[in-house]
Write a protein that holds these residues in place. Structure first.
Motif, PDB file in Angstrom:
ATOM      1  N   ASP A 347       0.862  -1.173   0.000  1.00 18.40           N
ATOM      2  CA  ASP A 347       0.000   0.000   0.000  1.00 18.40           C
ATOM      3  C   ASP A 347       0.899   1.223   0.000  1.00 18.40           C
ATOM      4  N   HIS A 348       0.281   2.405  -0.160  1.00 19.21           N
ATOM      5  CA  HIS A 348       1.037   3.654  -0.178  1.00 19.21           C
ATOM      6  C   HIS A 348       0.336   4.612   0.776  1.00 19.21           C
ATOM      7  N   PRO A 349       1.107   5.446   1.505  1.00 19.07           N
ATOM      8  CA  PRO A 349       0.464   6.325   2.492  1.00 19.07           C
ATOM      9  C   PRO A 349      -0.623   7.223   1.900  1.00 19.07           C
ATOM     10  N   THR A 350      -0.499   7.586   0.627  1.00 18.38           N
ATOM     11  CA  THR A 350      -1.519   8.461   0.050  1.00 18.38           C
ATOM     12  C   THR A 350      -2.770   7.687  -0.377  1.00 18.38           C
ATOM     13  N   GLY A 351      -2.733   6.374  -0.253  1.00 16.53           N
ATOM     14  CA  GLY A 351      -3.844   5.559  -0.741  1.00 16.53           C
ATOM     15  C   GLY A 351      -4.942   5.332   0.269  1.00 16.53           C
ATOM     16  N   ILE A 363     -10.710  11.518  -5.046  1.00 19.96           N
ATOM     17  CA  ILE A 363      -9.559  10.924  -4.364  1.00 19.96           C
ATOM     18  C   ILE A 363      -8.383  10.932  -5.332  1.00 19.96           C
ATOM     19  N   VAL A 364      -7.230  11.368  -4.845  1.00 21.34           N
ATOM     20  CA  VAL A 364      -6.004  11.338  -5.649  1.00 21.34           C
ATOM     21  C   VAL A 364      -4.955  10.611  -4.835  1.00 21.34           C
ATOM     22  N   MET A 365      -4.224   9.722  -5.449  1.00 26.57           N
ATOM     23  CA  MET A 365      -3.226   8.945  -4.709  1.00 26.57           C
ATOM     24  C   MET A 365      -2.088   8.524  -5.629  1.00 26.57           C
ATOM     25  N   ARG A 366      -0.925   8.329  -5.039  1.00 21.50           N
ATOM     26  CA  ARG A 366       0.159   7.675  -5.774  1.00 21.50           C
ATOM     27  C   ARG A 366       0.024   6.189  -5.519  1.00 21.50           C
ATOM     28  N   LEU A 367       0.185   5.402  -6.555  1.00 22.00           N
ATOM     29  CA  LEU A 367       0.028   3.959  -6.389  1.00 22.00           C
ATOM     30  C   LEU A 367       1.262   3.359  -5.725  1.00 22.00           C
ATOM     31  N   PRO A 368       1.121   2.218  -5.086  1.00 22.11           N
ATOM     32  CA  PRO A 368       2.260   1.607  -4.386  1.00 22.11           C
ATOM     33  C   PRO A 368       3.321   1.074  -5.347  1.00 22.11           C
ATOM     34  N   SER A 369       4.514   0.910  -4.806  1.00 19.48           N
ATOM     35  CA  SER A 369       5.634   0.372  -5.571  1.00 19.48           C
ATOM     36  C   SER A 369       6.218  -0.819  -4.820  1.00 19.48           C
ATOM     37  N   TYR A 370       6.813  -1.737  -5.555  1.00 27.51           N
ATOM     38  CA  TYR A 370       7.503  -2.873  -4.933  1.00 27.51           C
ATOM     39  C   TYR A 370       9.005  -2.659  -4.945  1.00 27.51           C
ATOM     40  N   ASN A 375       6.307   4.440  -7.454  1.00 25.99           N
ATOM     41  CA  ASN A 375       5.491   4.208  -8.633  1.00 25.99           C
ATOM     42  C   ASN A 375       5.206   5.580  -9.263  1.00 25.99           C
ATOM     43  N   GLN A 376       5.374   5.697 -10.555  1.00 26.83           N
ATOM     44  CA  GLN A 376       5.181   7.004 -11.186  1.00 26.83           C
ATOM     45  C   GLN A 376       3.709   7.306 -11.461  1.00 26.83           C
ATOM     46  N   ARG A 377       2.854   6.331 -11.294  1.00 29.84           N
ATOM     47  CA  ARG A 377       1.451   6.563 -11.643  1.00 29.84           C
ATOM     48  C   ARG A 377       0.689   7.169 -10.459  1.00 29.84           C
ATOM     49  N   LEU A 378      -0.011   8.264 -10.772  1.00 28.60           N
ATOM     50  CA  LEU A 378      -0.905   8.883  -9.802  1.00 28.60           C
ATOM     51  C   LEU A 378      -2.331   8.667 -10.284  1.00 28.60           C
ATOM     52  N   GLN A 379      -3.155   8.174  -9.402  1.00 31.89           N
ATOM     53  CA  GLN A 379      -4.502   7.758  -9.760  1.00 31.89           C
ATOM     54  C   GLN A 379      -5.530   8.779  -9.301  1.00 31.89           C
ATOM     55  N   ILE A 380      -6.474   9.046 -10.145  1.00 27.78           N
ATOM     56  CA  ILE A 380      -7.602   9.934  -9.799  1.00 27.78           C
ATOM     57  C   ILE A 380      -8.873   9.080  -9.755  1.00 27.78           C
ATOM     58  N   ILE A 381      -9.624   9.214  -8.678  1.00 26.30           N
ATOM     59  CA  ILE A 381     -10.930   8.552  -8.555  1.00 26.30           C
ATOM     60  C   ILE A 381     -11.942   9.665  -8.291  1.00 26.30           C
ATOM     61  N   ALA A 382     -12.653  10.029  -9.328  1.00 26.56           N
ATOM     62  CA  ALA A 382     -13.577  11.168  -9.260  1.00 26.56           C
ATOM     63  C   ALA A 382     -15.014  10.656  -9.359  1.00 26.56           C
ATOM     64  N   PRO A 383     -15.990  11.528  -9.166  1.00 27.86           N
ATOM     65  CA  PRO A 383     -17.388  11.089  -9.361  1.00 27.86           C
ATOM     66  C   PRO A 383     -17.550  10.471 -10.748  1.00 27.86           C
ATOM     67  N   TRP A 408      -5.564   8.769 -14.746  1.00 30.44           N
ATOM     68  CA  TRP A 408      -4.251   8.777 -14.114  1.00 30.44           C
ATOM     69  C   TRP A 408      -3.289   9.608 -14.936  1.00 30.44           C
ATOM     70  N   TRP A 409      -2.217  10.020 -14.256  1.00 28.99           N
ATOM     71  CA  TRP A 409      -1.081  10.585 -14.976  1.00 28.99           C
ATOM     72  C   TRP A 409       0.191  10.066 -14.325  1.00 28.99           C
ATOM     73  N   THR A 410       1.316  10.238 -14.999  1.00 25.02           N
ATOM     74  CA  THR A 410       2.573   9.737 -14.446  1.00 25.02           C
ATOM     75  C   THR A 410       3.496  10.905 -14.131  1.00 25.02           C
ATOM     76  N   GLU A 411       4.205  10.749 -13.027  1.00 19.86           N
ATOM     77  CA  GLU A 411       5.138  11.789 -12.610  1.00 19.86           C
ATOM     78  C   GLU A 411       6.078  11.181 -11.581  1.00 19.86           C
ATOM     79  N   ALA A 412       7.384  11.386 -11.781  1.00 13.30           N
ATOM     80  CA  ALA A 412       8.365  10.734 -10.916  1.00 13.30           C
ATOM     81  C   ALA A 412       8.576  11.485  -9.613  1.00 13.30           C
TER      82      ALA A 412
END
Lengths: 467, 162
Positions: A347-351, A363-370, A375-383, A408-412
């Motif tokens: 999991d990721h703290p922003t999740g 909801i906006v979050m950075r996805l977890p990484s192993y 993880n460069q992907r940031l996820q948007i969960i909107a209405p 989603w968008w990607t950003e390092a």
């Protein structure tokens, strides 16, 4: 089996991070050992000559088993408390534990210049707890000088003090918490200990969750032995230790057994993604445990669920799900988990956090990484009616397309942005502030841990004495 | 005492050796202590040493075996993790890792050297100061023991059970 063993070892090795300045620490350790050898006879001689004098001159209350004035004030109540546990009255046992701690921990963590440290003199070490909890014998010791280090030992009931094995060391806190596995590997069990100073009040909190946060009502817990121990943790508990008006520590227990299936509908709300029943079930189970709502009949909903890229994961992808507890105001706490092809979870703290109902929440979050990198992907969960999102940063606006409210968008690098979601007619549906820059201890389901900036820690000067 | 070669060696190899130490003992704190102690022991002999990495590994294994003389069954985390409040159901359900920590120190060392560092049986035997036969035996018995400790269903279908 060999491939899985390799993968397991790889995964755990990936998490190892060295402390800074390894060479300087080696040199200091070597120098200290050489000095110890050279001076040992001199020390013995000096002790023989001076000990009677020191004993005569030392005022009452400042004896060998009392904390020094240089110890941080917050730790003094615990260090001044008597030893707790079923072996507290066994003076010979305690003496061996002090000697072992001095020899095994003090010898390698005895330098005040390295941070919290353990004295090499057994008389400057306190046994805080010694006793049996269920099927384990547990001993906790701590130094009584400067910035105290603690050390823990475990064994089986009936074992002598020489037979216990050291399990870890770390900076002492005003109240101590520990948990350890006691199962047979197939049927996991968990024991728990919460140890505060004598006179402290132990309390259990009952949580009331909503779309904006959590409030807790605290009730005293009886501790006739001066500590709170649970032989087998079967439910999640929120506990705290209070001394006067000061809360020394607030912790949560987790049962080793995940319990019964939570039984939620795995279909993501509004068609946001693909249903992954096993992932949704696991994330839902974890959310209920994190919120202490397991077994209460709380209703869960899957907000979003999708296959996503995950650096370092088996197959470089994972199946993610965000699950929310539905509280009386329609929203509630949510939690996001991801599982890779080998079944490993992250999991990721922003999740995680709190959100309104899914027709209003953004909801906006950075996805977890192993892997070590994010993880460069940031996820948007909107209405679900939202078709695009705007990212606003430093006056610049970028657009992210949304499908049924998800995108989603990607950003390092670390991201701080205002995110706005719009429907097809251009109506603003929801706004959210997002940042990766959370305090290191931040648990968004426990809002006080995320208050920033963090006040300066009250750790003492690692070298000089402190008041 | 400081030695430029030794310093360069520590700087270059510390992280890798720390990983080995961690896999051997299962505790991050303990791994640092273990490696620091082994390096401190190696420092005065540095100039005379032909195979420092092998020496360090052997010292670490011996230290573990001498101190504990028993399998590691579980680890108490004394230092808080990066993010508190994680759910053990998700983060800590790693049965193979738990089982590995229950093996005797030398058996575990053989598995780490053979299957994580990809050392040959000969190399592993030299590092640990034992015979090749002992390495074979430890590796075989270690894998058998892991199979016993880790229930078969979660070995093959570990989804959700990590």
């Amino acid at each position: 089996m060999i491939d899985e063993l390799r993968a397991t070892l790889d995964r755990h090795a990936d998490d190892v991070r060295p402390r800074p300045e390894p060479y300087a620490r080696v040199v200091r350790l070597r120098r200290r050992r050489r000095q110890q050898r050279v001076t040992v006879l001199a020390v013995v001689f000096v002790l023989l000559v001076t000990t009677p004098t020191i004993w005569l001159l030392t005022p009452p209350g400042d004896g060998p088993h009392q904390p020094a004035a240089s110890v941080p004030a917050a730790l003094l109540p615990l260090l001044r408390s008597p030893t707790r546990g079923s072996l507290a009255g066994d003076a010979a046992f305690l003496e061996v534990m002090r000697r072992r701690t001095a020899a095994e921990v003090g010898s390698v963590r005895g330098n005040p210049g390295d941070g919290p440290y353990m004295p090499t003199d057994p008389d400057r070490i306190k046994v805080l707890f010694a006793g049996d909890i269920g099927s384990r014998r547990y001993v906790l010791t701590a130094g009584m000088d400067g910035w105290p280090l603690k050390a823990a030992f475990l064994g089986d009931p009936g074992e002598g003090p020489e037979e216990l094995y050291q399990t870890g060391s770390g900076s002492l806190e005003a109240a101590e918490e520990t948990s350890f596995g006691t199962g047979d590997g197939v049927h996991p069990e968990e024991s728990f200990l919460l140890l505060g100073p004598v006179g402290a009040v132990y309390e259990e909190g009952q949580a009331q969750w909503s779309s904006t946060g959590v409030t807790r009502t605290w009730h005293p817990v009886e501790v006739p032995d001066g500590y709170y121990a649970v032989v087998e943790v079967t439910r999640s508990q929120r506990l705290r230790v209070r001394l006067g008006d000061t809360v020394l520590r607030e912790v949560q227990t987790y049962p080793a057994d995940p319990g019964a299936a939570v039984g939620l509908d795995p279909k993501p709300y509004g068609g946001r993604g693909t249903a992954f029943p096993d992932v949704a079930e696991q994330v839902g189970s974890s959310l209920l445990r994190l919120t202490q709502l397991a077994g209460t009949g709380a209703t869960l909903r899957v907000l979003w669920s999708s296959q996503v890229p995950a650096p370092g994961a088996a197959g470089a992808t994972g199946r993610a799900a965000t699950v929310q507890v539905v509280t009386t105001d329609g929203g509630g706490p949510y939690f996001t988990g991801i599982a890779d092809a080998d079944g490993n979870w992250r999991d990721h703290p922003t999740g995680s956090g709190f959100a309104a109902g899914p027709e209003q929440a953004l909801i906006v979050m950075r996805l977890p990484s192993y892997a070590a990198e994010d993880n460069q992907r940031l996820q948007i969960i909107a209405p679900p009616a939202a078709v695009r999102a705007e990212l606003v940063r430093d006056g610049q606006v970028e657009e992210v397309p949304l499908t049924k409210g998800a995108g989603w968008w990607t950003e390092a690098g670390k991201v701080t942005a205002t995110v706005r979601a719009y429907d097809a007619a251009g109506n603003l549906l929801a706004t959210a502030e997002f940042t990766d820059l959370l305090p290191p201890q931040c648990d968004r389901l426990n809002p006080p841990t995320c208050q920033a900036p963090e006040p300066a820690p009250s750790t003492p000067d690692a070298i000089g004495p402190t008041g | 005492m400081p030695d430029d070669d030794f310093e360069a060696f520590v700087e270059q190899r510390y992280s890798a050796l720390l990983c080995t130490a961690y896999l051997l003992c299962g505790s991050r704190d303990r791994a640092e202590d273990l490696l620091q102690s082994a390096l401190a022991a190696a420092l005065p002999k540095w100039r005379r040493m032909d195979h420092p990495e092998a020496y360090l590994r052997r010292v670490m294994v011996n230290q573990l075996a001498n101190v504990w003389r028993r399998p590691i069954r579980e680890i108490v985390t004394a230092v808080l993790p990066d993010r508190p409040g994680h759910d053990p159901a998700i983060e800590d359900r790693d049965e193979l890792w738990t089982a590995l920590r229950r093996l005797p120190v030398r058996m575990r060392a053989v598995l780490v050297l053979r299957y994580w560092e990809d050392r040959s049986e000969q190399e592993t035997a030299q590092i640990l100061g034992v015979s090749v036969g002992t390495v074979k035996s430890h590796a075989s018995r270690g894998l058998d023991r892991l199979r016993e400790l880790v229930p078969a269903p979660s070995m093959t279908a570990a989804n959700g059970e990590n």
